[in-house]
Design a protein around this motif. Structure first.
Motif, PDB file in Angstrom:
ATOM      1  N   THR A  43      35.537  80.241 151.343  1.00 54.09           N
ATOM      2  CA  THR A  43      35.447  81.526 152.058  1.00 54.09           C
ATOM      3  C   THR A  43      35.145  81.298 153.536  1.00 54.09           C
ATOM      4  OG1 THR A  43      34.575  82.470 150.017  1.00 54.09           O
ATOM      5  CG2 THR A  43      34.434  83.837 151.965  1.00 54.09           C
ATOM      6  N   ASP A  71      32.497  87.628 147.983  1.00 51.90           N
ATOM      7  CA  ASP A  71      33.394  87.071 149.008  1.00 51.90           C
ATOM      8  C   ASP A  71      34.322  88.149 149.563  1.00 51.90           C
ATOM      9  OD1 ASP A  71      32.219  84.654 148.676  1.00 51.90           O
ATOM     10  OD2 ASP A  71      33.884  83.722 147.578  1.00 51.90           O
ATOM     11  N   GLU A 116      42.074  82.789 147.834  1.00 47.17           N
ATOM     12  CA  GLU A 116      40.947  81.927 147.467  1.00 47.17           C
ATOM     13  C   GLU A 116      40.882  81.854 145.956  1.00 47.17           C
ATOM     14  OE1 GLU A 116      37.032  82.629 149.143  1.00 47.17           O
ATOM     15  OE2 GLU A 116      36.090  81.336 147.635  1.00 47.17           O
TER      16      GLU A 116
HETATM   17 MG   LIG Z   1      34.065  81.786 148.158  1.00 48.08          MG
END
Ligand SMILES: [Mg+2]
Ligand SMILES: Nc1nc2c(ncn2[C@@H]2O[C@H](COP(=O)(O)OP(=O)(O)OP(=O)(O)O)[C@@H](O)[C@H]2O)c(=O)[nH]1
Length: 227
Positions: A43, A71, A116
């Motif tokens: 992140t 996140d 991600e």
């Molecule tokens: Mg993360």
């Protein structure tokens, strides 16, 4: 007893991933899958990418986590479209989850999609999501032996990003060993050591990524008021 072979599941995943890829191409979106252990700095790296490439690209983000929106909340605060996938126990994103996510994102307005993946060095490796590029992160505190122990994910990387390099003086992490092991795995991609904390090595990653983005990508798609 019926047995469904893993190969069959992966084949079905690849089919869906190809459809995702076609959707990215149609929308003019370059997709990057970002993988690595929990806490390796995924992140944080995305935050840096948004701050740099975000000036010429129109980014969107897919966040993969077992639970929660920590996140996604962090990245939404930067004003980019973010979609959180909660895998509810699954240790990786798959193409089906990403297909559902891109239906909810304003994909046609984006030029760059940062995905991600769930923090994991094992399961994430086998699931192609339709991405153009795969960045695998390894942080200094994890140790320099991980390529030998978890080869699959490193074999699949387009680039290996060694994160938290500012911590190198405090660990017995040998960057040269990592470079050698990466080559031994047959991967000719770059090994880019950097620190999001100090900024060291970040330009090399941005330059490399800019070189991989299609010519005229992003900046040319910016939606100015005159359009
Ligand atoms: Mg993360
Ligand atoms: N010293 C140092 N710390 C860093 C760096 N990058 C990230 N961190 C720290 O590492 C911790 C984890 O960073 P995240 O970016 O949340 O890691 P992540 O891979 O997204 O974690 P998960 O999503 O939980 O898998 C945070 O406390 C960050 O501040 C770096 O370059 N140097």
């Amino acid at each position: 007893m019926k047995i469904v072979a893993a190969k069959k599941i992966l084949k079905a995943n690849d089919q869906l991933a190809s459809e995702n890829h076609a959707r990215f191409e149609q929308a003019g979106v370059f997709a990057i899958n970002i993988l690595g252990s929990p806490g390796c700095g995924k992140t944080t790296l995305i935050e840096s990418l948004l701050a740099s490439l975000g000036t010429t690209q129109r980014p969107a983000v897919i966040e993969g986590d077992l639970a929660g929106t920590v996140d996604a909340d962090r990245l939404s605060a930067r004003g980019v479209p973010v979609l959180q996938i909660n895998t509810e126990g699954a240790c990786h994103l798959d193409a089906n989850m990403v297909a559902a996510a891109i239906r909810e994102l304003p994909l046609d307005e984006a030029s760059l999609l940062l995905i991600e993946n769930v923090g994991n060095l094992v399961c994430t490796a086998g699931f192609y999501l339709g991405e153009h590029l795969r960045l695998v992160l390894l942080s200094v505190p994890e140790g320099d032996d991980k390529l030998v122990k978890y080869p699959t994910i490193f074999q699949s990387a387009d680039a290996l990003v060694v994160t938290k390099h500012d911590l190198a003086p405090h660990f017995d992490f040998r960057l040269e060993r990592v470079r050698e092991d990466f080559r031994k795995l047959g991967n000719e991609g770059p090994v880019l050591a950097l620190s999001a904390r100090t900024g060291e090595g970040m330009d090399a990653l941005f330059d490399w990524l800019n070189g991989r983005l299609p010519v005229g990508h992003g900046a040319g798609k910016s939606h100015s008021p005159s359009e």
